[in-house]
Design an enzyme around this catalytic site. Structure first.
Site, PDB file in Angstrom:
ATOM      1  CG  HIS A  71      67.907  30.638  63.305  1.00  0.00           C
ATOM      2  ND1 HIS A  71      68.161  29.953  61.827  1.00  0.00           N
ATOM      3  CD2 HIS A  71      66.826  31.250  63.132  1.00  0.00           C
ATOM      4  CE1 HIS A  71      67.354  30.201  61.092  1.00  0.00           C
ATOM      5  NE2 HIS A  71      66.327  30.831  61.766  1.00  0.00           N
ATOM      6  CG  ASP A 118      71.312  27.980  61.980  1.00  0.00           C
ATOM      7  OD1 ASP A 118      70.661  27.860  63.119  1.00  0.00           O
ATOM      8  OD2 ASP A 118      70.495  28.849  61.348  1.00  0.00           O
ATOM      9  CB  SER A 223      64.628  29.378  59.638  1.00  0.00           C
ATOM     10  OG  SER A 223      65.058  30.400  59.182  1.00  0.00           O
TER      11      SER A 223
END
Length: 279
Positions: A71, A118, A223
């Site tokens: 992402h 992810d 992230s």
């Protein structure tokens, strides 16, 4: 700690797609890491005028490869750089090495609706120069032992320090506990958004809380960074609640060992022996 695109170093995402999505993960609580004590850390940065701005984390897994979250770069590199050997984002550290992205491989089954699968691999434009500040880290392969409920795990990144978006200049780290996956599948936690490819973790503040947060967690900007168990990467900071640090929205991490075949095929590697942090 840790995410880009606006998603926390372990936090931020969709609610059933909306209430659960946020865009990046950062570290709530935790502490500043010792300079270059985590030489595998990568900062994925987007050009902003003449400067570069940190968006997501990542970690070095081979001499020309960095692992991160899909992402973080959903539409391709778009001029982003990968910076290794970083502790302070702003200081001109001699240890820093900056790379263009030669190849980006987002997992073909990544789902933006719930961030399943992810995981992404970045091939740098050249091998890095190994040093005390830049080195690869081992990651858990298929057949290895993932951490059980209540096991202590670690994350690190340059993600937001709070829900106001305050970002640190220097790398931070946090120790958390793995949350029972049955709890994370409950409707008041993540429900069906939480899949078998995910680990959730946070650190509850003991009562009475000494700090400003009820729990420690990753957040926006974290992230793509690593989740480690006994020094081995077992997860990738992916997402969590709309706000970092919520009691029923632990950070969510992609289980790396579920993707061994894809990783080997993408990097052109021969199957290697399992490095097992639970052994």
């Amino acid at each position: 700690m840790l995410s880009g695109n606006g998603v926390p170093f372990g936090a931020a995402l969709v609610v059933v797609v909306v209430a659960l999505i946020s865009q990046g993960e950062g570290i709530i609580g935790g502490r500043e890491a010792a300079p270059h004590s985590r030489p595998y850390m990568a900062s994925i940065q987007l050009p902003e005028g003449e400067n570069l701005k940190h968006e997501c984390g990542g970690f070095v897994v081979a001499d020309q490869w960095v692992m991160t979250a899909a992402h973080c770069l959903p539409a391709g590199p778009n001029g982003r750089k990968v910076v290794l050997g970083v502790h302070s984002l702003s200081e001109a550290e001699e240890t820093k090495q900056t790379f263009d992205i030669l190849e980006l491989h987002n997992h073909p089954n990544f789902l933006e609706s719930n961030y399943d699968n992810d995981i992404a691999l970045i091939k740098l434009d050249r091998p890095f120069n190994a040093s005390e500040a830049v080195a690869a880290v081992d990651f858990l392969r298929g057949g290895g032992t993932n951490p059980d409920t209540d096991a202590e795990v670690e994350a690190a990144g340059w993600g937001s320090l709070d829900n106001l978006g305050s970002r640190p200049d220097r790398l931070r780290e946090v120790v958390m506990d793995v949350v029972n996956p049955v709890r994370c599948r409950r409707s008041d936690y993540f429900g069906r958004k939480f899949t078998g490819n995910m680990i959730c973790a946070h650190k509850l503040c003991p009562e009475p809380c000494d700090g400003p947060h009820r729990k420690e967690d990753t957040c926006d900007g974290d992230s793509g960074g690593p989740l480690l168990f006994n020094g081995i990467v077992v997860g990738i900071t992916s997402n969590g609640g709309k706000k970092c640090g919520q009691l029923k929205k632990p950070g969510i991490y992609t289980i790396v060992s579920h993707y061994t075949e894809w990783i080997d095929n993408t990097m052109g590697l021969q199957p290697a022996a399992t490095t097992d942090p639970g052994a």
